[in-house]
Every structure is written in structure tokens, then in C-alpha cells.
Design a protein around this motif. Structure first.
Motif, mmCIF file in Angstrom:
data_model
loop_
_atom_site.group_PDB
_atom_site.id
_atom_site.type_symbol
_atom_site.label_atom_id
_atom_site.label_comp_id
_atom_site.label_asym_id
_atom_site.label_seq_id
_atom_site.Cartn_x
_atom_site.Cartn_y
_atom_site.Cartn_z
ATOM 1 N N ASP A 32 0.864 -0.800 -0.100
ATOM 2 C CA ASP A 32 -0.445 -0.595 -0.164
ATOM 3 C C ASP A 32 0.613 1.465 -0.126
ATOM 4 O OD1 ASP A 32 -2.378 -1.207 0.110
ATOM 5 O OD2 ASP A 32 -2.714 -1.466 2.465
ATOM 6 N N ALA A 33 1.847 0.445 0.521
ATOM 7 C CA ALA A 33 2.810 2.456 1.059
ATOM 8 C C ALA A 33 3.688 2.304 -0.421
ATOM 9 C CB ALA A 33 3.855 2.158 2.146
ATOM 10 N N VAL A 34 3.887 1.701 -1.068
ATOM 11 C CA VAL A 34 4.374 1.645 -2.746
ATOM 12 C C VAL A 34 3.026 2.899 -3.438
ATOM 13 C CG1 VAL A 34 5.250 0.436 -4.610
ATOM 14 C CG2 VAL A 34 6.146 -0.057 -2.271
ATOM 15 N N TRP A 57 15.439 -2.021 -1.120
ATOM 16 C CA TRP A 57 14.643 -1.081 -2.187
ATOM 17 C C TRP A 57 14.181 -1.365 -2.759
ATOM 18 C CZ3 TRP A 57 19.121 -3.229 -3.748
ATOM 19 C CH2 TRP A 57 19.722 -3.622 -4.628
ATOM 20 N N VAL A 58 12.936 -0.129 -3.009
ATOM 21 C CA VAL A 58 11.811 -0.377 -4.242
ATOM 22 C C VAL A 58 11.790 -0.308 -5.651
ATOM 23 C CG1 VAL A 58 9.293 1.139 -4.647
ATOM 24 C CG2 VAL A 58 10.465 1.212 -2.476
ATOM 25 N N THR A 59 11.669 -0.996 -6.486
ATOM 26 C CA THR A 59 11.934 -0.990 -7.799
ATOM 27 C C THR A 59 11.018 0.182 -8.639
ATOM 28 O OG1 THR A 59 10.241 -2.840 -7.808
ATOM 29 C CG2 THR A 59 12.638 -3.431 -7.548
ATOM 30 N N PRO A 119 10.044 4.557 -6.152
ATOM 31 C CA PRO A 119 11.500 3.572 -6.654
ATOM 32 C C PRO A 119 12.443 3.821 -6.561
ATOM 33 C CG PRO A 119 9.697 4.368 -7.991
ATOM 34 C CD PRO A 119 9.440 5.363 -6.780
ATOM 35 N N GLY A 120 13.256 3.238 -5.867
ATOM 36 C CA GLY A 120 14.534 3.441 -5.288
ATOM 37 C C GLY A 120 15.115 3.758 -3.970
ATOM 38 N N GLN A 143 9.605 -12.028 -0.290
ATOM 39 C CA GLN A 143 7.636 -12.136 -1.004
ATOM 40 C C GLN A 143 7.212 -10.931 -2.002
ATOM 41 O OE1 GLN A 143 6.107 -14.512 -1.276
ATOM 42 N NE2 GLN A 143 4.572 -13.147 -2.443
ATOM 43 N N LEU A 144 7.878 -9.877 -1.478
ATOM 44 C CA LEU A 144 7.451 -8.632 -2.195
ATOM 45 C C LEU A 144 9.061 -9.044 -3.345
ATOM 46 C CD1 LEU A 144 6.548 -6.319 0.286
ATOM 47 C CD2 LEU A 144 5.203 -7.316 -1.085
ATOM 48 N N VAL A 145 9.935 -8.963 -3.140
ATOM 49 C CA VAL A 145 11.225 -8.996 -3.852
ATOM 50 C C VAL A 145 11.054 -9.409 -5.277
ATOM 51 C CG1 VAL A 145 13.141 -10.287 -4.210
ATOM 52 C CG2 VAL A 145 12.674 -8.793 -2.460
ATOM 53 N N ALA A 146 9.701 -11.016 -4.985
ATOM 54 C CA ALA A 146 9.376 -12.028 -5.427
ATOM 55 C C ALA A 146 8.275 -11.471 -6.528
ATOM 56 C CB ALA A 146 9.147 -13.918 -5.260
ATOM 57 N N GLU A 147 7.114 -10.636 -5.577
ATOM 58 C CA GLU A 147 6.042 -10.201 -6.416
ATOM 59 C C GLU A 147 6.782 -9.028 -7.144
ATOM 60 O OE1 GLU A 147 3.361 -9.140 -3.570
ATOM 61 O OE2 GLU A 147 3.470 -11.013 -3.554
ATOM 62 N N GLY A 148 7.560 -8.284 -7.431
ATOM 63 C CA GLY A 148 8.275 -7.629 -8.111
ATOM 64 C C GLY A 148 8.660 -5.559 -7.159
#
Length: 463
Positions: free
Chosen positions: A31-33, A83-85, A40-41, A67-72
């Protein structure tokens, strides 16, 4: 020793809800993203630090990150953190597109703002560096509501030299622009029994509202070819004038009318507020001196850095009659309006070093070229209009044919991606001058000015 919220490195606000901690953390980060609170970054706290902050197990945070890395949503690299992608946001998660035109006009010829791209960033930063390095620690406390003594001393000298103002540091009060300064003066006048302030029939509507918000009744003061008409000051306790370059008509208050205004103030114990909003920018002769010198115990001189530097600095100044200083300072303080000490020190250094004078001279030449270009282009491509009020300042009055409707031309300009103001918006009820446009030539960046003028000519010559 385990880390706590006080030394965990990067702060991150996360609201965990529900009984499933890991799922709640994953949802909160997504939700924060989505909402743009995490960009991003942007780096996230380490799993150890975030676990300590939230009071949960480190493995829980590590699993949520995984999990969030796996989801992108996130990316991670050993030794570099998490970091945020820069991911593509699904269509359903994108905010609605703004309405057409919500970003503002492409070309802006409204008055009141200088070329912000011309702000002297390098010189200002150099002045700030010198000022901060030399500043005693004491100036970083709560600032004096009158303004820092360093700036008040420098302003008194500059205004005396450049504008002919009779000034001493004890009479100078620093404010956050003209409107806050005007509010403080009007508050002080109303507390002393003033009831009515005469305001030029054409001017900034917001200034009338500021005076009225402090309990004063505003009365329109006619303006003719020689500026404000002093014969209509009878019954007023104060007057708000733009003597050097009347806004927006562009005329200068003639010497006989200046003297008449000063005599009215002396004879009636009235107060004149002199708004010298663009007094440094005179093109046809030496700058007209401030009216304040004619009656320094009855005229409040007001100036700002809004046109000479940038309005975003929120730096202005008042030179007050002795009997108003304490009352104005008290009004300013009660309003909670205090200026940044660092910005005041920087402006003081900027003036002392000569950088302010250099900036004024540079800007004066640049704006004169723009004024000349405006007048030349309109004379050649729109000879049916008359350009007036261009001896000074950053705007011109474009007088239209009596049959023209201001609203129609302003609307047509908007269709061309051009913002202009009609004169009527600046008039008090009952004021009549004839249809005209108030065109500011300071605002567009240099590369856009020629195109803005071409669009103005297209608007003035439809079909």
C-alpha cells in the motif's frame, strides 16, 4: 546490544493490522508503494532494524521482504540492502489522470512573478555558505520578530542608497512578503482607531481583502494619468499606494500629487503605505525615489525580494514611522510570523557582497530587452492595440478596442495555451478604464518568451 528505534538507521512508518503479522506487513508495504509514500529507488530499513522497530521477529520481516521481492515490488542485493523497484504499476493501481489543463498553461504572461529560472543560484549558495560559516550560534535560536539585526542594518543602508528611503535599523522590520507586512500594519492601525483605508481603484484584490480582514473598510481611490488622485483621500485614515509604478495601470505618481498625498498625511495624522513592489526596474530614466522621504513619520515603506530575486524566498521589509514600530512588531509576533534566520543572514550577505546590486543590474537589462521586444512585436503584428505603462516594472497594459470583450480574449488565449489577465479583474466595483490586458513579461523562461509573444499576437488577431 540490540538496535532500537533510536538508532536503527532508516525510519519507516508502518501500520500493522490484524493477527497475521507477516501478511499485514506485506500489505502495508504494498500500500505504501501504491500510494507513493515509498518511491522507486528508496531504501528500506534492514530486516533486523525494522524488526526491532516493530517489535516482531527478524525472520518475519525477512520473509515479507522476500515475498515482495518475488512479486516485483522490492529488489535486494547482498551487501546493498533492499529498495523499492521501478515497476510498472497495474492499470487499476494508477491514479486517475489529471483533467486537461490541470497542470497550468503552457505559456504564462500573467503579471506578478519574475523569471524564476534566472534566480542566481550559485551566488545565493555562495552567500549562504559564507553567512552560515560566519554566523554566531546564537542566531540559530528563535529569531527576533523585528528581523535579525544584521539584515536590518544592511537593509537600512541599501534602501537609503538605492531608493532614497530615510531609514535606520530601528525602523526596519523584516516580514514574509508584502501581504503579511500589510496585515501587520493594518492591524496596528485598526488598534489605534483607524477605520478606513483608501486603496487605488485598480490594484491587487488580495491587498484589499487583507486590509478588510484586519477590520478596516477599503474605499476606492481613483487613478488618472498622474497616479492616485489625492483629492479623494478625504475621510480616510490611511492609504495604500503604488507610487513608483502603479499596479496595474503602470503610471507614476506625479510630483504634485506626491506632495499632496504627503501633505494630507501630515495634516490629518494619516498613514500612507507605499508598496514599492518593483521600484528597482526603471527603464526610461533613473529609478523614481521612494515617496517615504517626503514624510517619513507618516509613510510606511514596503519592499520585497519577490521581483528582484524570487517570491518563494518570502523575504520582505517595512520601514516604519517610529510611532508604529512596536505595534507592528507585536502584530507580527501575535500572528506567529517569523522569518528563517538562515535566509535573513544569506540576504544580508548577498547585499553586502554586492551580489544583489549585480543581480538587479543584470535583471534590469534582461527585462528591458523583453519589454522592447514586446512593444516591437505588438507594434508590427497587432497595431490596433496600444501598449502603455512600460517605463518600469515587469508588466505592460495592452489597451484594446472599446468593442473588444476582455473575457472573450482571455478565453481565446487559454485555448492557445496562453494565460493572460484582463484589467477588469484588478478593478474595484465601479472602476472603469476600458478593455485591456495586463501582460507580464517577466514570468516566461527566456527560451519560451518569443513563442509566448507569437501566441499573444495570434490571440489579438483572430481568424
Amino acid at each position: 546490544m540490540s538496535k532500537t528505534w533510536a538508532n536503527s538507521g532508516v525510519d519507516l512508518h508502518v501500520d500493522l493490522t490484524g493477527t497475521r503479522v507477516r501478511a499485514g506487513l506485506e500489505s502495508a508495504l504494498r500500500d505504501a508503494v501504491r500510494a507513493g509514500r515509498l518511491h522507486p529507488g528508496e531504501r528500506l530499513p534492514s530486516s533486523r532494524a525494522l524488526a526491532a522497530d516493530l517489535g516482531i521477529a527478524r525472520n518475519t520481516v525477512a520473509d515479507a521482504y522476500g515475498q515482495l521481492v518475488a512479486e516485483g515490488w522490492l529488489a535486494a542485493r547482498t551487501g546493498s540492502g533492499t529498495w523499492v523497484t521501478r515497476r510498472q504499476v497495474p492499470e487499476r493501481d494508477r491514479p486517475a489522470a489529471p483533467a486537461s489543463g490541470a497542470g497550468g498553461p503552457r505559456y504564462d504572461l500573467r503579471p506578478g512573478v519574475p523569471d524564476l529560472a534566472a534566480f542566481p543560484r550559485r551566488a545565493w549558495l555562495a552567500a549562504a555558505r559564507r553567512a552560515v560559516n560566519a554566523a554566531p550560534a546564537g542566531v540559530l535560536g528563535y529569531p527576533d520578530p523585528r528581523g535579525l539585526p544584521q539584515l536590518r542594518m544592511v537593509l537600512a543602508g541599501y534602501l537609503s542608497r538605492a531608493r532614497g528611503v530615510i531609514a535606520s535599523p530601528e525602523r526596519v522590520v523584516v516580514c514574509a512578503g508584502f501581504a503579511p507586512g500589510l496585515a501587520a500594519v493594518c492591524h496596528a492601525l485598526r488598534a489605534r482607531g483607524a477605520r478606513t483605508i483608501a486603496v487605488e481603484a485598480y490594484g491587487q484584490q488580495v491587498h484589499r481583502l487583507v486590509a478588510e480582514a484586519q477590520g478596516l473598510r477599503s474605499a476606492p481611490l481613483p487613478v488618472d494619468a498622474g497616479g492616485a488622485v489625492p483629492d479623494h483621500l478625504a475621510g480616510a485614515d490611511a492609504a495604500l499606494l503604488t507610487p513608483a509604478h502603479q499596479f496595474p495601470l503602470g503610471v507614476t505618481l506625479r510630483p504634485p500629487q506626491r506632495r499632496a498625498v504627503a501633505e494630507w498625511a501630515i495634516d490629518t495624522a494619516g498613514v500612507v503605505i507605499e508598496d514599492d513592489y518593483d521600484g528597482e526596474f526603471r527603464y526610461d530614466r533613473q529609478p523614481v525615489g521612494a515617496m517615504q522621504a517626503l514624510a517619513p513619520e507618516h509613510v510606511v515603506y514596503a519592499g520585497t525580494a519577490s521581483k528582484s530575486l524570487a517570491p518563494g524566498l518570502r523575504l520582505g521589509w517595512l520601514v516604519l514611522p517610529a510611532h508604529l514600530v512596536d505595534a507592528v512588531v507585536a502584530a507580527k509576533e501575535s500572528a506567529g510570523e517569523l522569518n528563517s534566520a538562515l535566509d535573513q543572514l544569506t540576504l544580508a550577505e548577498f547585499i553586502t557582497s554586492g551580489a544583489y546590486d549585480r543581480q538587479i543590474r543584470h535583471s534590469r537589462l534582461a527585462y528591458r530587452r523583453r519589454r522592447d521586444q514586446l512593444a516591437t512585436v505588438l507594434r508590427r503584428q497587432a497595431p490596433q492595440v496600444r501598449v502603455t505603462g512600460i517605463a518600469a516594472g515587469l508588466h505592460a497594459l495592452i489597451e484594446l478596442a472599446e468593442s473588444d470583450r476582455e473575457d472573450d480574449i482571455v478565453a481565446r488565449a487559454a485555448e492557445h495555451g496562453l494565460a493572460v489577465d484582463g484589467l477588469e479583474r484588478y478593478g474595484a466595483p465601479g472602476a472603469h478604464h476600458g478593455p485591456a490586458l495586463v501582460v507580464g513579461y517577466g514570468r516566461p523562461p527566456e527560451h519560451a518568451f518569443t513563442t509566448a509573444l507569437a501566441r499573444l499576437c495570434a490571440v489579438l488577431n483572430p481568424g
